[in-house]
Design a protein around this motif. Sequence first.
Motif, short mmCIF file in Angstrom:
data_model
loop_
_atom_site.label_atom_id
_atom_site.label_comp_id
_atom_site.label_asym_id
_atom_site.label_seq_id
_atom_site.Cartn_x
_atom_site.Cartn_y
_atom_site.Cartn_z
N GLY A 1 1.77 -0.90 4.58
CA GLY A 1 1.61 0.29 3.70
C GLY A 1 2.22 1.35 4.40
N ASN B 1 -0.95 6.06 3.78
CA ASN B 1 -0.99 4.69 3.72
C ASN B 1 -0.60 4.15 5.04
OD1 ASN B 1 -2.25 3.86 0.99
ND2 ASN B 1 -0.29 4.97 0.28
N ARG C 1 -0.93 -4.14 -7.00
CA ARG C 1 -1.15 -4.25 -5.76
C ARG C 1 -1.67 -5.69 -5.57
NH1 ARG C 1 -3.59 1.15 -2.47
NH2 ARG C 1 -1.93 2.53 -3.07
N TYR D 1 1.01 -1.35 -0.08
CA TYR D 1 0.00 0.19 -0.18
C TYR D 1 0.85 1.17 -0.11
CZ TYR D 1 -3.65 -3.41 0.65
OH TYR D 1 -4.23 -4.77 0.82
N HIS D 2 1.16 1.62 -1.32
CA HIS D 2 2.05 2.95 -1.55
C HIS D 2 1.46 3.64 -2.70
CE1 HIS D 2 5.53 5.15 -3.13
NE2 HIS D 2 6.05 5.02 -1.87
#
Length: 286
Positions: A245, A261, A229, A220-221
């Motif tokens: 994240g 995130n 993802r 989660y970036h």
Amino acid sequence: MPAGIDLHLHSSVSDGTETPSQLVRAAAAAGLGTIALTDHDSTAGWQEAFEEAPRAGVTVVPGMELSTQLDYASVHVLAYLFDPSDAALVRETARIRAERLARAESMVRRISADYDLEWEDVLAQTTPGATVGRPHIADALVARGHVPNRSAAFASILHWRGGYYRPHYAPEPVHGVKLITEAGGVAVIAHPGVPGVQRVLDDAELRRLVDAGLFGLEVYHRDNPPQARDRLLKAARKYGLAVTGSSDYHGTGKPNRPGENTTEPEVLDRILAAGTGSAPVLGAAA
């Protein structure tokens, strides 16, 4: 520990625009309870961040973003809770920083043939002991009025197709992961869904990284597109990897914001249980 866990932030020790203490305060203002300071190839900001942690009420996990290279792709490995005095890791990060500096000087010499830019302009954008790199050249180009911001600099003059770009030394990812784990640390691939990294991190390479001790993937970036993802989540399930994240916050150096995130508390617990080389400094509210 309080909610709000962001395990990828940079200070002015590398290419962020805030000092480590300012960074910790910014994290507190954003409602974060736990952060990791992950400057590029350096632990020089740890102590300042640790001192600010109880004052700001933010737990600080010691970390670093280790530069590695596979083919022509730059693959960054987030390292948490490693021993900062580990001899092998200290030697490797010192070499990387020296190579970054030499690369930056070479690029500035080439850029100065076409633009009004001197090495002193770049140094003016750094803090003492900082890992000098392309972001500082970008800031110097902004200060000189050649580009409006860092993003524009990276999209033009500093782009690898721009004619001024030069690579620098970095170990292969497998070696980087081994260095981190042998120093008692926890290794997580940073933003593995960006196009260049995704291209080289095929299933065979992931298997090699897992065998070397890879702990997780930063799924989660903001730079990981949705389809990437999905692929990364499947890989994490296949290999039993943790999923994190993070914001990749750089102060005003990037649009990323603290906490955009975050990592789940149970994943943080796993990281804290696995890392044996150093320990987090608890915030007052932790």
